[in-house]
Scaffold this motif. Structure first.
Motif, PDB file in Angstrom:
ATOM      1  N   THR B 247       0.710  -1.191  -0.190  1.00 53.78           N
ATOM      2  CA  THR B 247      -0.219   0.368  -0.384  1.00 53.78           C
ATOM      3  C   THR B 247       0.733   1.391  -0.025  1.00 53.78           C
ATOM      4  O   THR B 247       2.069   1.561   0.874  1.00 53.78           O
ATOM      5  CB  THR B 247      -1.088   0.144   1.348  1.00 53.78           C
ATOM      6  N   TRP B 248       0.386   2.001  -0.955  1.00 58.16           N
ATOM      7  CA  TRP B 248       1.626   3.559  -0.974  1.00 58.16           C
ATOM      8  C   TRP B 248       0.306   4.257  -0.881  1.00 58.16           C
ATOM      9  O   TRP B 248      -0.859   4.433  -0.996  1.00 58.16           O
ATOM     10  CB  TRP B 248       1.417   3.625  -2.013  1.00 58.16           C
ATOM     11  N   VAL B 249       0.973   5.406   0.019  1.00 56.66           N
ATOM     12  CA  VAL B 249      -0.062   6.771  -0.344  1.00 56.66           C
ATOM     13  C   VAL B 249       0.549   7.724  -0.497  1.00 56.66           C
ATOM     14  O   VAL B 249       1.980   7.905  -0.591  1.00 56.66           O
ATOM     15  CB  VAL B 249      -0.814   6.815   1.224  1.00 56.66           C
ATOM     16  N   LEU B 250       0.524   8.147  -2.286  1.00 55.01           N
ATOM     17  CA  LEU B 250       1.663   9.488  -2.720  1.00 55.01           C
ATOM     18  C   LEU B 250       0.968  10.480  -2.250  1.00 55.01           C
ATOM     19  O   LEU B 250      -0.219  11.087  -1.850  1.00 55.01           O
ATOM     20  CB  LEU B 250       0.854   8.778  -4.035  1.00 55.01           C
ATOM     21  N   THR B 251       1.871  11.668  -2.504  1.00 55.78           N
ATOM     22  CA  THR B 251       1.525  13.199  -1.400  1.00 55.78           C
ATOM     23  C   THR B 251       1.874  14.196  -2.531  1.00 55.78           C
ATOM     24  O   THR B 251       2.776  13.818  -3.530  1.00 55.78           O
ATOM     25  CB  THR B 251       2.325  13.468  -0.472  1.00 55.78           C
ATOM     26  N   VAL B 252       0.703  15.513  -2.653  1.00 54.09           N
ATOM     27  CA  VAL B 252       1.486  15.876  -3.346  1.00 54.09           C
ATOM     28  C   VAL B 252       1.884  16.831  -2.433  1.00 54.09           C
ATOM     29  O   VAL B 252       0.015  17.318  -1.665  1.00 54.09           O
ATOM     30  CB  VAL B 252      -0.392  16.841  -4.287  1.00 54.09           C
ATOM     31  N   GLU B 253       2.381  17.603  -2.306  1.00 51.56           N
ATOM     32  CA  GLU B 253       2.783  18.337  -0.979  1.00 51.56           C
ATOM     33  C   GLU B 253       2.118  20.351  -1.613  1.00 51.56           C
ATOM     34  O   GLU B 253       2.009  20.310  -2.135  1.00 51.56           O
ATOM     35  CB  GLU B 253       4.239  18.789  -0.834  1.00 51.56           C
ATOM     36  N   SER B 254       1.213  20.296   0.064  1.00 52.81           N
ATOM     37  CA  SER B 254       0.736  21.844   0.192  1.00 52.81           C
ATOM     38  C   SER B 254       1.718  22.810  -0.480  1.00 52.81           C
ATOM     39  O   SER B 254       3.441  22.537  -0.300  1.00 52.81           O
ATOM     40  CB  SER B 254       0.245  21.750   1.071  1.00 52.81           C
ATOM     41  N   GLY B 255       1.462  23.876  -0.903  1.00 51.73           N
ATOM     42  CA  GLY B 255       2.675  25.034  -1.422  1.00 51.73           C
ATOM     43  C   GLY B 255       2.990  25.220  -2.749  1.00 51.73           C
ATOM     44  O   GLY B 255       3.775  25.844  -3.165  1.00 51.73           O
ATOM     45  N   LEU B 256       2.711  23.854  -3.189  1.00 50.89           N
ATOM     46  CA  LEU B 256       3.500  23.904  -4.273  1.00 50.89           C
ATOM     47  C   LEU B 256       2.374  24.497  -5.271  1.00 50.89           C
ATOM     48  O   LEU B 256       1.557  24.685  -5.099  1.00 50.89           O
ATOM     49  CB  LEU B 256       3.558  22.096  -5.466  1.00 50.89           C
ATOM     50  N   ALA B 257       3.121  25.391  -6.961  1.00 51.92           N
ATOM     51  CA  ALA B 257       2.071  25.879  -7.176  1.00 51.92           C
ATOM     52  C   ALA B 257       2.583  26.560  -8.771  1.00 51.92           C
ATOM     53  O   ALA B 257       4.062  26.104  -8.709  1.00 51.92           O
ATOM     54  CB  ALA B 257       2.008  27.462  -7.012  1.00 51.92           C
ATOM     55  N   GLY B 258       2.161  26.647 -10.022  1.00 50.22           N
ATOM     56  CA  GLY B 258       2.504  27.055 -11.222  1.00 50.22           C
ATOM     57  C   GLY B 258       3.532  25.645 -11.555  1.00 50.22           C
ATOM     58  O   GLY B 258       2.924  24.474 -11.469  1.00 50.22           O
ATOM     59  N   GLU B 259       4.099  25.723 -12.499  1.00 47.67           N
ATOM     60  CA  GLU B 259       4.633  24.316 -12.840  1.00 47.67           C
ATOM     61  C   GLU B 259       5.247  23.534 -12.307  1.00 47.67           C
ATOM     62  O   GLU B 259       4.882  22.761 -12.199  1.00 47.67           O
ATOM     63  CB  GLU B 259       6.388  25.296 -13.887  1.00 47.67           C
ATOM     64  N   GLU B 260       5.324  23.976 -11.189  1.00 46.60           N
ATOM     65  CA  GLU B 260       5.656  22.958  -9.982  1.00 46.60           C
ATOM     66  C   GLU B 260       4.909  22.297  -9.172  1.00 46.60           C
ATOM     67  O   GLU B 260       4.998  20.650  -9.913  1.00 46.60           O
ATOM     68  CB  GLU B 260       6.335  23.567  -8.857  1.00 46.60           C
ATOM     69  N   LEU B 261       3.885  22.469  -9.367  1.00 50.49           N
ATOM     70  CA  LEU B 261       2.943  21.634  -9.200  1.00 50.49           C
ATOM     71  C   LEU B 261       2.449  21.141 -10.181  1.00 50.49           C
ATOM     72  O   LEU B 261       2.287  19.163  -9.698  1.00 50.49           O
ATOM     73  CB  LEU B 261       1.518  22.464  -9.044  1.00 50.49           C
ATOM     74  N   GLU B 262       2.638  21.607 -11.340  1.00 47.22           N
ATOM     75  CA  GLU B 262       1.622  20.258 -12.651  1.00 47.22           C
ATOM     76  C   GLU B 262       3.031  19.197 -12.352  1.00 47.22           C
ATOM     77  O   GLU B 262       2.380  18.322 -13.192  1.00 47.22           O
ATOM     78  CB  GLU B 262       2.154  21.553 -13.794  1.00 47.22           C
ATOM     79  N   ARG B 263       4.035  19.580 -12.891  1.00 41.81           N
ATOM     80  CA  ARG B 263       4.556  18.595 -13.122  1.00 41.81           C
ATOM     81  C   ARG B 263       4.946  17.609 -11.380  1.00 41.81           C
ATOM     82  O   ARG B 263       4.818  16.719 -11.870  1.00 41.81           O
ATOM     83  CB  ARG B 263       6.511  19.075 -12.015  1.00 41.81           C
ATOM     84  N   ARG B 264       5.024  18.083 -10.329  1.00 47.80           N
ATOM     85  CA  ARG B 264       4.437  16.951  -9.377  1.00 47.80           C
ATOM     86  C   ARG B 264       3.285  15.884  -9.561  1.00 47.80           C
ATOM     87  O   ARG B 264       3.403  14.697  -9.355  1.00 47.80           O
ATOM     88  CB  ARG B 264       4.703  17.200  -8.070  1.00 47.80           C
ATOM     89  N   ILE B 265       2.417  16.550 -10.232  1.00 50.88           N
ATOM     90  CA  ILE B 265       1.097  16.238 -10.204  1.00 50.88           C
ATOM     91  C   ILE B 265       0.941  15.075 -11.554  1.00 50.88           C
ATOM     92  O   ILE B 265       0.610  14.399 -11.185  1.00 50.88           O
ATOM     93  CB  ILE B 265      -0.274  16.817 -10.791  1.00 50.88           C
ATOM     94  N   GLU B 266       1.972  15.553 -12.501  1.00 50.19           N
ATOM     95  CA  GLU B 266       2.412  14.465 -13.438  1.00 50.19           C
ATOM     96  C   GLU B 266       2.476  12.895 -12.977  1.00 50.19           C
ATOM     97  O   GLU B 266       2.656  12.123 -13.498  1.00 50.19           O
ATOM     98  CB  GLU B 266       3.033  14.979 -14.569  1.00 50.19           C
TER      99      GLU B 266
END
Lengths: 687, 323
Positions: B247-266
């Motif tokens: 079991t994994w729980v993947l995390t999208v860290e808070s505080g990310l925005a813009g291109e950084e957020l998009e990269r993390r989401i992808e």
């Protein structure tokens, strides 16, 4: 290649071919361009796209062709318009041989458009009109198939058959629209510079030379080509005019050929009066066609005045001047492809009115001149036939009758002999019109009767409102000088052999073509602002027939039938539109139906939850076994089907359902009221 | 002005200004130039044949307008949508187009006023039949795409003009993030396999039955215990022991925005795809939402949907209107 693409390419190529042909019918394009384009078209139709792989390299060929055409233009060997048209054709040919793609298709159609525009500048033939329509139809179908082909997903067939009906309707409307535009768009200029004549194919076969030579070998061909068109005023109205159209006369016969004494009489005139006219002159508007090939003007015998001449060339028409020569010949000063002019002639039954003493001395002497060494049997024969007849006209007619009776007409030439006249009279005893006319003229002269040879045409075949002459109608006859009447025509040729001796079928076909061509010329090529005014006047105020009221038909005029037809058609179209409107599914009909049902149910005062939809109400009533449930079932089902199931309510269905619901609600209300009413208690009655 | 009068005025304006746009194609531009030239030639020379040709050319323009107008009349378009739309990847999109009466030709369909590239075409639309039009569309970025209408264009009959009509059809298409290559490892699993023995706390396997619990949204209905559910009046699912899955729980860290957020989401999308494909349980933890670890295609959809909405205002319902 998608299914249907091959057909599109063939149609595209054929459209281009029609466009090129619309220029080629003018006969002005260089032969090598015709050959090059023809090869390109045939290869393209056969599917050989020779330039598909090296389109840019092969485009250099076009550069070479352009240089060649430019050199021709600079040398004056080629008109610049013709050169441009030829170049457009060769560009089209190059594109036909290139790989088919949307860009190439567009270039082929564009060059086709340029070619038909060039054809309009080069040619005014009827064939051009046919080719224009053919180009329009073929190019439209090819374009439409291309449009559909581009939208069809890969692997799916192009619906060719489905495309055709609406497209055919569209093209039909386009042609009708083009005609309407042509008729009603106001012509803003009076001068027409459209092509009046084009050389066409084949050399001219008639024309007049300075001499008429007897003899020769071979057979005279009855050429059916039309060389002259004329409209007469007053119009005789007969189908076969059978008139003499004179070109010139000859005075001197040297035993072999006829010549004329004298030279140029008047050098440069806009209007020439040959002899005084009268009140009963016949006016002729004559057009000499390129097939005529000469500069000598032709007019009905006997011409009085000629003038108002125009020279027709490939670039248009321009005014020209006339020249009078001896022998009554009138020539146009400049050489063109064709000529149009006006002439006035004396009535056919009258003589020329010439007086012997007023004739030029040379001509006076020549009217009795005989060739040296003429066979003495000619004079003896004339004396024997005339048997003492000295009156010129009677003598001429007597000799003409004798010649027609004793001699045969043949188109076979007798070959070159020393004395063609003696050969005709005493040898072969057969000849053509020149032999008969020569014989009669010389027979008369041997008896001291002045006569001369006239050449021109005999006949006149009615086509539409005018008459035409063919090359095969060329004829020769005799003018006899009759004191007090001038020169009178006497024709020794047998009457049956005077008109053209060509193939009747061919002549009929050409006459039919000429009739259509005449309509085309009058209605299209020569259509002008004046014609537009006539059309407008005819629409506003139709011309009344000249007939007397007694002869007028009791039926309404054709205009009334036309108006009735249009009105009927309009009424039918309105009726169809209204019917379609009535049949059209009204928007939100299901919602309106629901509103009506809700209103009906509201009168029933059924207990309902807030926002309870109809289907839930129906389910609840069904569970309760409510009396209205059975009536509400079809209503609810049809509402849901109409709103969400794609089955709209049929006309009148909503009313029917609502009527049933209303009855059920009223019945239920009555029952409910009856049930709610307290039962009536028995009253005590005093006894 | 009374409301009724206003309504009539609006109708009249709509009638006078039909929702059509007309654009001249490349061939059409050339055609118009030639027509203009022929017209000039006709007026200048008075050559009647040029007038005839001009009449033909102009008539074809009019006929072209009428026929294309007839093509765009009475059209109804329905969005069939797509199974899944990923950003910057072509995805199959479908419309169902129909016409009550009359035929239509050479129709091209595309989404109007939406950042979706691509269009679908239909060569021939028969009267009364619904035609499914397929297109490969591409969305430039993830997130909800507001769809206002479908743009129907035809160049019928001659390809001279492209006549367009926009059929209003509001909707939303949720574009999932692109599943790019995940550079980073998803990290340590929250739970791993515990030898051969079953773990009673891991209850979504194929082993023995461990208990029943209420079925959550998006969970596989095949797990429902129908007998118990019927007796309890609510849907209950069976829980079974599992042995091998992690079991994994993947995390999208808070505080990310813009291109950084998009990269993390992808990256998270790619990791989730890989892990779920391997059969593991994957959960998601974002600043605003937390998804319980689960497995299967439905879970991947939940994760992708959650990632797609990150940074956007999520809708009240969980359904994509357009898809």
């Amino acid at each position: 290649m998608k299914p249907g693409m091959r057909l599109r390419l063939v149609l595209r190529d054929l459209a281009s071919g029609c466009a090129f042909a619309s220029m080629a019918v003018s006969g002005q394009l260089p032969l090598w361009t015709l050959a090059l384009y023809g090869v390109a078209l045939v290869c393209a139709l056969a599917g050989f796209r020779l330039f598909a792989k090296r389109a840019r390299l092969t485009a250099l060929l076009l550069l070479g062709v352009a240089i060649l055409l430019a050199l021709n233009v600079l040398n004056g060997a080629l008109n610049i318009v013709v050169a441009a048209c030829a170049f457009a054709g060769l560009i089209s040919g190059h594109r036909l041989l290139s790989a088919p793609d949307p860009a190439t298709d567009g270039q082929v159609h564009l060059s086709g458009l340029l070619m038909v525009a060039g054809g309009a500048a080069l040619s005014g033939e009827l064939v051009y009109g046919v080719l224009l329509v053919a180009f329009g139809v073929l190019a439209s179908v090819a374009l439409a198939l291309g449009v559909v082909e581009a939208a069809v997903p890969e692997g799916e067939p192009v619906p060719v058959r489905s495309v055709m009906p609406p497209l055919a309707t569209g093209v039909g409307f386009a042609v009708a629209g083009a005609v309407a535009f042509f008729v009603f768009f106001p012509r803003l200029n009076w001068n027409m510079t459209g092509p009046r004549a084009s050389p066409g194919f084949g050399e001219p076969t008639t024309g007049f030379s300075n001499t008429v030579r007897l003899g020769g070998a071979g057979t005279i061909k009855g050429n059916p080509r039309v060389v002259l068109r004329a409209t007469l005023n007053p119009d005789p109205g007969v189908t076969a005019l059978n008139a003499y159209w004179i070109g010139r006369t000859y005075d001197i016969f040297d035993g072999q050929e006829w010549t004329t004494a004298g030279g140029v009489r008047r050098e440069r005139e806009a209007m020439l009066t040959l002899r005084p006219g009268g009140d009963s002159l016949v006016h002729q508007r004559v057009e000499l066609l390129p097939a005529y090939g000469g500069r000598t003007l032709i007019a009905l015998e006997t011409p009085s005045r000629l003038g108002n001449a125009f020279l027709n060339s490939t670039t248009g028409s321009r005014r020209t001047f006339l020249q009078e020569l001896s022998g009554g010949e009138v020539r146009v000063l400049e050489t063109g492809l064709g000529y149009s002019y006006e002439a006035y002639s004396l009535p056919p039954e009258a003589g020329s009115g010439d007086v012997f003493r007023r004739l030029p001395p040379l001509e006076q002497d020549a009217l009795l001149a005989l060739p040296e060494g003429m066979d003495p049997r000619v004079s003896q024969t004339a004396a024997r036939v005339l048997n003492g007849e000295r009156e010129p006209l009677a003598a001429a007619q007597k000799l003409a009758t004798w010649l027609q009776r004793e001699y045969a007409y043949t188109l076979e030439l007798g070959g070159n002999v020393d004395d063609p006249l003696a050969d005709f009279l005493f040898g072969r005893k057969a000849g053509h019109c020149e032999h008969f006319a020569t014989a009669l003229t010389l027979l008369l002269r041997t008896q001291g009767i002045r006569a001369r040879l006239a050449t021109g045409f005999f006949g006149g075949e009615r086509v539409n409102d005018g008459y035409i002459l063919r090359a095969g109608d060329a004829h020769a006859w005799t003018h006899v000088l009759v004191p007090g009447r001038g020169f009178v025509t006497v024709d020794a040729t047998p009457p049956a052999n005077r008109p053209s001796q060509g193939s009747r079928l061919l002549e009929r076909l050409l006459a039919l073509y000429e009739a259509v061509e005449s309509r085309w010329r009058n209605s299209v090529v020569d259509y002008s602002f004046r014609d537009q005014i006539d059309v407008a006047r005819a629409l506003v105020r139709p011309s009344q027939p000249d007939d007397a009221p007694a002869e007028r038909s009791k039926l309404p005029p054709p205009r009334a039938f036309g108006v009735a037809l249009v009105a009927g058609l309009g009424a039918y179209l309105v009726w169809r539109a209204l019917e379609r409107l009535a049949r059209r599914a009204r928007p939100l009909e299901a919602t309106r139906f629901l509103d009506a049902v809700e209103a009906q149910l509201a009168t029933a005062r059924l207990p309902r939850a807030e926002g309870e939809p109809l289907e839930e109400l129906h389910a609840r009533l069904t569970r309760m076994d409510h009396p209205l449930a059975s009536t509400l079932t079809p209503v609810t089902r049809r509402y849901l089907e109409a709103r969400f199931g794609g089955r709209p309510l049929r006309p009148g269905e909503a009313e029917h359902l609502l009527r049933a619901l209303r009855r059920a609600v009223e019945h239920w209300r009555r029952e409910a009221d009856k049930a709610a009413r307290p039962p009536s208690e028995p009253r005590a009655r005093a006894s | 002005m009374s409301p009724r009068l206003k309504q009539r005025w609006a109708r009249l304006r709509a009638f006078l200004r039909p929702p059509r746009t007309l654009k001249v194609t490349r061939v059409g531009r050339t055609y118009l130039v030639v027509t203009f030239g022929v017209g000039l030639g006709a007026l200048n020379t008075g050559n009647n044949l040029l007038y005839l040709l001009l009449g033909m050319l102009l008539s074809m323009v009019v006929v072209s307008g009428v026929l294309s107008e007839r093509c765009l009349r009475d059209l109804t378009v329905r969005r069939v949508g797509t199974d899944a739309a990923f950003a910057r990847e072509p995805f199959a999109f479908r419309w169902a187009v129909a016409r009550k009466q009359g035929h239509a030709f050479a129709l091209t369909l595309a989404e109007a006023d939406a950042p979706l590239a691509g269009e679908g075409g239909v060569g021939y639309l028969r009267a009364g039949a619904e035609h499914l039009v397929r297109a490969d569309l591409t969305a430039p970025r993830r997130g909800p795409v507001t769809l206002t209408g479908v743009r129907v264009t035809t160049t019928w009959p001659l390809g001279l003009f492209a006549k367009t009509r926009v059929l209003p059809l509001p909707g939303t298409l949720l574009v999932y993030p692109r599943r790019g290559y995940a550079c980073r490892d998803p990290g340590e699993a929250v739970r791993g396999p515990v030898g051969d023995a079953g773990n009673p706390r891991r209850n979504d396997g194929t082993g023995d039955v461990t208990g029943l619990r209420e079925l959550a949204d998006g969970e596989d209905a095949r797990r429902v215990h129908w007998l118990k559910s019927a007796s309890q009046g609510k849907l209950l699912r069976v829980e079974r022991e599992r042995e091998e899955r992690r079991t994994w729980v993947l995390t999208v860290e808070s505080g990310l925005a813009g291109e950084e957020l998009e990269r993390r989401i992808e990256e998270v999308a790619a990791q989730a795809h890989r892990l779920l494909d391997e059969g593991h349980d994957v959960g998601l933890d974002t600043a605003t939402q937390r998804l319980r670890p689960a497995t299967g295609i439905a879970q991947e959809r939940h994760i992708l949907r959650t990632l797609a909405w990150l940074g956007f205002e999520a809708p009240e319902s969980d359904e994509e209107a357009a898809a």
